[in-house]
Each structure stands twice: as structure tokens, then as C-alpha cells.
Design a protein around this motif. Structure first.
Motif, PDB file in Angstrom:
ATOM      1  N   CYS A  17      37.762 -38.728 -33.073  1.00  0.00           N
ATOM      2  CA  CYS A  17      37.301 -38.518 -31.694  1.00  0.00           C
ATOM      3  C   CYS A  17      35.875 -37.980 -31.665  1.00  0.00           C
ATOM      4  CB  CYS A  17      38.231 -37.560 -30.956  1.00  0.00           C
ATOM      5  SG  CYS A  17      39.830 -38.268 -30.547  1.00  0.00           S
ATOM      6  N   LEU A  18      35.557 -37.042 -32.557  1.00  0.00           N
ATOM      7  CA  LEU A  18      34.205 -36.490 -32.604  1.00  0.00           C
ATOM      8  C   LEU A  18      33.184 -37.551 -33.006  1.00  0.00           C
ATOM      9  CD1 LEU A  18      34.886 -32.988 -34.165  1.00  0.00           C
ATOM     10  CD2 LEU A  18      34.249 -33.508 -31.805  1.00  0.00           C
ATOM     11  N   ALA A  20      33.551 -40.774 -32.500  1.00  0.00           N
ATOM     12  CA  ALA A  20      33.462 -41.693 -31.363  1.00  0.00           C
ATOM     13  C   ALA A  20      32.566 -41.126 -30.266  1.00  0.00           C
ATOM     14  CB  ALA A  20      34.857 -41.987 -30.819  1.00  0.00           C
ATOM     15  N   LEU A  21      32.539 -39.805 -30.139  1.00  0.00           N
ATOM     16  CA  LEU A  21      31.712 -39.160 -29.119  1.00  0.00           C
ATOM     17  C   LEU A  21      30.280 -38.895 -29.586  1.00  0.00           C
ATOM     18  CD1 LEU A  21      34.263 -36.587 -27.669  1.00  0.00           C
ATOM     19  CD2 LEU A  21      33.383 -38.638 -26.552  1.00  0.00           C
ATOM     20  N   SER A  22      29.973 -39.185 -30.840  1.00  0.00           N
ATOM     21  CA  SER A  22      28.640 -38.865 -31.374  1.00  0.00           C
ATOM     22  C   SER A  22      27.497 -39.501 -30.592  1.00  0.00           C
ATOM     23  CB  SER A  22      28.554 -39.198 -32.864  1.00  0.00           C
ATOM     24  OG  SER A  22      28.677 -40.581 -33.088  1.00  0.00           O
ATOM     25  N   LEU A  24      27.343 -39.840 -27.424  1.00  0.00           N
ATOM     26  CA  LEU A  24      27.197 -38.950 -26.273  1.00  0.00           C
ATOM     27  C   LEU A  24      26.461 -37.672 -26.679  1.00  0.00           C
ATOM     28  CD1 LEU A  24      27.846 -38.222 -23.316  1.00  0.00           C
ATOM     29  CD2 LEU A  24      29.997 -37.260 -24.145  1.00  0.00           C
ATOM     30  N   PHE A  25      26.783 -37.133 -27.853  1.00  0.00           N
ATOM     31  CA  PHE A  25      26.081 -35.941 -28.350  1.00  0.00           C
ATOM     32  C   PHE A  25      24.600 -36.250 -28.569  1.00  0.00           C
ATOM     33  CE2 PHE A  25      30.321 -34.770 -30.510  1.00  0.00           C
ATOM     34  CZ  PHE A  25      30.806 -34.201 -29.344  1.00  0.00           C
ATOM     35  N   TRP A  27      22.786 -38.523 -27.019  1.00  0.00           N
ATOM     36  CA  TRP A  27      22.164 -38.631 -25.700  1.00  0.00           C
ATOM     37  C   TRP A  27      21.908 -37.245 -25.118  1.00  0.00           C
ATOM     38  CZ3 TRP A  27      24.339 -36.972 -21.072  1.00  0.00           C
ATOM     39  CH2 TRP A  27      23.595 -37.277 -19.934  1.00  0.00           C
ATOM     40  N   TYR A  70      21.796 -44.841 -30.144  1.00  0.00           N
ATOM     41  CA  TYR A  70      23.158 -44.328 -29.980  1.00  0.00           C
ATOM     42  C   TYR A  70      24.128 -45.048 -30.915  1.00  0.00           C
ATOM     43  CZ  TYR A  70      20.740 -42.431 -26.014  1.00  0.00           C
ATOM     44  OH  TYR A  70      19.820 -41.797 -25.226  1.00  0.00           O
ATOM     45  N   PHE A  74      26.257 -43.449 -34.156  1.00  0.00           N
ATOM     46  CA  PHE A  74      27.669 -43.729 -34.427  1.00  0.00           C
ATOM     47  C   PHE A  74      27.853 -44.227 -35.857  1.00  0.00           C
ATOM     48  CE2 PHE A  74      31.225 -46.744 -34.506  1.00  0.00           C
ATOM     49  CZ  PHE A  74      32.257 -45.883 -34.193  1.00  0.00           C
TER      50      PHE A  74
END
Length: 100
Positions: A17-18, A20-22, A24-25, A27, A70, A74
Motif C-alpha cells: 500500500c505504501l 502504491a501511494l508513493s 502521491l507522496f 506529488w 510519479y 513508483f
């Protein structure tokens, strides 16, 4: 279910999950103007002028050439997690073989 298997499954899910959210981090870091603390220190004390790289990084600044920032974040996150897990698994196997 084995307690270790449940713990491992939950840990892998969290790390996945972290990763997958990278993007967003990445950005969010750009929005707030985040910079690496060691980079800030190097700039403050003039150490950037003395940088000598013997081997270029595989993913400099967490980017991949030819891919957007982005998606590159990932990809570098996935690669970093894979290398870290592979190293940890290898060390775990060596330690298990020694204790057996």
C-alpha cells in the motif's frame, strides 16, 4: 493460520500500500517544497561543489529515465522494496541454516 504467516501477510500488504501511494507522496513533496535534509546541509556548507560520484545511482532523485516523475517514483519504490526484501530473505535463510 500460522502466526508468522499472518504477520508476514499483513506486513507485505502494508508495504504494498505504501509503495502504491508513493506517487502521491512524491506529488505532495513537490507541493510543499520538501528537500532532503542531507541535501540541505550540503548546500548550506558548500559541500555540493565537492561531489565526486564514482558510480551513478540507479534511480537518481527517485526517477526513471523516459518515465514521468510519479511513475518513476513508483518504479523506484518497487525496485527498492524488492531489493530490500531479497536481501532480508537471504540473510534470514543464512541465519536459519546456521541455527538448524
Amino acid at each position: 493460520m500460522n502466526v508468522a504467516a499472518g504477520w508476514t501477510r499483513r506486513t507485505l500488504l502494508l508495504v504494498g500500500c505504501l509503495v502504491a501511494l508513493s506517487p502521491l507522496f512524491a506529488w505532495a513533496a513537490g507541493v510543499v517544497g520538501y528537500a532532503e535534509p542531507m541535501g540541505n546541509l550540503a548546500a548550506r556548507f558548500g559541500a555540493e561543489a565537492h561531489v565526486y560520484r564514482t558510480v551513478p545511482g540507479l534511480f537518481p532523485d527517485y526517477r526513471v529515465a523516459g518515465v514521468g516523475p510519479y511513475a518513476g517514483t513508483f518504479v523506484s519504490g518497487v525496485a527498492g522494496v524488492a531489493v530490500t526484501f531479497a536481501a532480508a530473505f537471504g540473510v534470514g535463510q543464512l541465519l536459519a541454516a546456521e541455527s538448524a
